[in-house]
Scaffold this motif. Structure first.
Motif, PDB file in Angstrom:
ATOM      1  N   VAL A  51     -10.944 -42.982  28.412  1.00 41.51           N
ATOM      2  CA  VAL A  51      -9.873 -43.466  29.296  1.00 41.51           C
ATOM      3  C   VAL A  51     -10.182 -44.846  29.860  1.00 41.51           C
ATOM      4  O   VAL A  51      -9.278 -45.667  30.052  1.00 41.51           O
ATOM      5  N   ARG A  55      -7.928 -48.497  28.534  1.00 41.56           N
ATOM      6  CA  ARG A  55      -7.250 -49.410  29.466  1.00 41.56           C
ATOM      7  C   ARG A  55      -7.496 -50.876  29.134  1.00 41.56           C
ATOM      8  O   ARG A  55      -6.758 -51.743  29.573  1.00 41.56           O
ATOM      9  N   LYS A  75      -5.280 -34.945  25.861  1.00 42.81           N
ATOM     10  CA  LYS A  75      -4.588 -34.812  27.157  1.00 42.81           C
ATOM     11  C   LYS A  75      -4.852 -36.022  28.041  1.00 42.81           C
ATOM     12  O   LYS A  75      -3.940 -36.584  28.645  1.00 42.81           O
ATOM     13  N   LYS A  76      -6.115 -36.421  28.126  1.00 42.97           N
ATOM     14  CA  LYS A  76      -6.478 -37.531  29.016  1.00 42.97           C
ATOM     15  C   LYS A  76      -5.886 -38.862  28.567  1.00 42.97           C
ATOM     16  O   LYS A  76      -5.564 -39.713  29.386  1.00 42.97           O
ATOM     17  N   CYS A  77      -5.779 -39.037  27.268  1.00 44.69           N
ATOM     18  CA  CYS A  77      -5.344 -40.337  26.736  1.00 44.69           C
ATOM     19  C   CYS A  77      -3.860 -40.362  26.355  1.00 44.69           C
ATOM     20  O   CYS A  77      -3.392 -41.340  25.776  1.00 44.69           O
ATOM     21  N   ALA A  78      -3.127 -39.312  26.707  1.00 46.98           N
ATOM     22  CA  ALA A  78      -1.720 -39.197  26.295  1.00 46.98           C
ATOM     23  C   ALA A  78      -0.879 -40.377  26.766  1.00 46.98           C
ATOM     24  O   ALA A  78       0.070 -40.772  26.087  1.00 46.98           O
ATOM     25  N   LYS A  79      -1.215 -40.959  27.909  1.00 48.75           N
ATOM     26  CA  LYS A  79      -0.387 -42.054  28.434  1.00 48.75           C
ATOM     27  C   LYS A  79      -0.716 -43.408  27.815  1.00 48.75           C
ATOM     28  O   LYS A  79      -0.042 -44.400  28.095  1.00 48.75           O
ATOM     29  N   TYR A  80      -1.734 -43.453  26.979  1.00 48.72           N
ATOM     30  CA  TYR A  80      -2.112 -44.716  26.341  1.00 48.72           C
ATOM     31  C   TYR A  80      -1.590 -44.735  24.899  1.00 48.72           C
ATOM     32  O   TYR A  80      -1.910 -43.854  24.107  1.00 48.72           O
ATOM     33  N   GLY A  81      -0.829 -45.737  24.565  1.00 49.58           N
ATOM     34  CA  GLY A  81      -0.261 -45.834  23.225  1.00 49.58           C
ATOM     35  C   GLY A  81      -1.189 -46.464  22.202  1.00 49.58           C
ATOM     36  O   GLY A  81      -0.821 -46.622  21.044  1.00 49.58           O
TER      37      GLY A  81
END
Length: 199
Positions: A51, A55, A75-81
């Motif tokens: 994570v 970023r 799950k942890k990296c789901a918001k990173y494309g």
């Protein structure tokens, strides 16, 4: 497999018992990452380092041998494309030579039967001029006595092949032919030495 069994509880244990160091590792690794970097992370576990890297980098390929650990990373990296998560063996990385700007392998060197083989594979996939970043938990005891953390994980089924303190870890890497550019010690209950090797 031990790591599949502990995947759901690993972060809880780390954050409660050694949280300052656990977070500090990701922060320290991220200092070495630039926005144009293509990064490979081996032994990503639950994505604790991933994570921080995601970023900052152009793209992260996060890999591990444990499917259940990888589910936590997803799950942890789901918001990173910019993150691809895949199963891979650090001993046989299926990618081209000199593919990545930065290669990260966190807290796994001391667990491997053949750390020299793993280091050679990390070196192979790192671009000339790139960096290999190797955080590894080190023993706070200088006399070689086994620490509480190692005893606990050994009882649970983890197999520590080696135990390093800060100096012996740097010496191990350099004696294997990998000159250490820097090595930062993150202090805590279970300290971590973050070694950086310039390719």
């Amino acid at each position: 497999m031990f790591w599949d069994k502990v995947a759901g509880l690993y972060d809880v244990f780390e954050n409660v018992y050694n949280g300052k160091v656990y977070r500090g590792i990701g922060e320290q690794v991220a200092k070495e990452i630039r926005e144009e970097d293509e990064v490979l992370e081996c032994a990503c576990g639950t994505g604790a380092i991933s994570v921080y890297v995601a970023r900052k980098c152009k793209h992260l390929t996060a890999t591990d041998f444990s499917v259940k650990m990888l589910k936590q990373t997803v799950k942890k990296c789901a918001k990173y494309g910019n993150v691809t998560v895949r199963k891979a063996n650090i001993m046989e990385l299926k990618c081209k030579d000199a593919r990545f700007d930065k290669v990260v392998a966190g807290n796994c060197i001391h667990l491997l039967d053949d750390p020299h083989g793993a280091l050679a594979e990390l070196w192979r996939v790192c671009k000339p001029g790139g960096k290999i970043i190797l955080p590894t938990y080190v023993n706070v005891k200088k006399n070689g006595e086994t620490g509480f953390f190692v005893k606990l994980f050994h009882k649970a089924g983890a197999n520590f092949q080696r135990q390093f303190d800060y100096k012996s870890y740097v010496a191990f890497l350099e004696e294997a032919g990998y000159p250490v550019e820097s090595c930062t010690l993150i202090e805590g209950r279970i300290p971590c030495a973050v070694a950086v090797i310039k390719r």
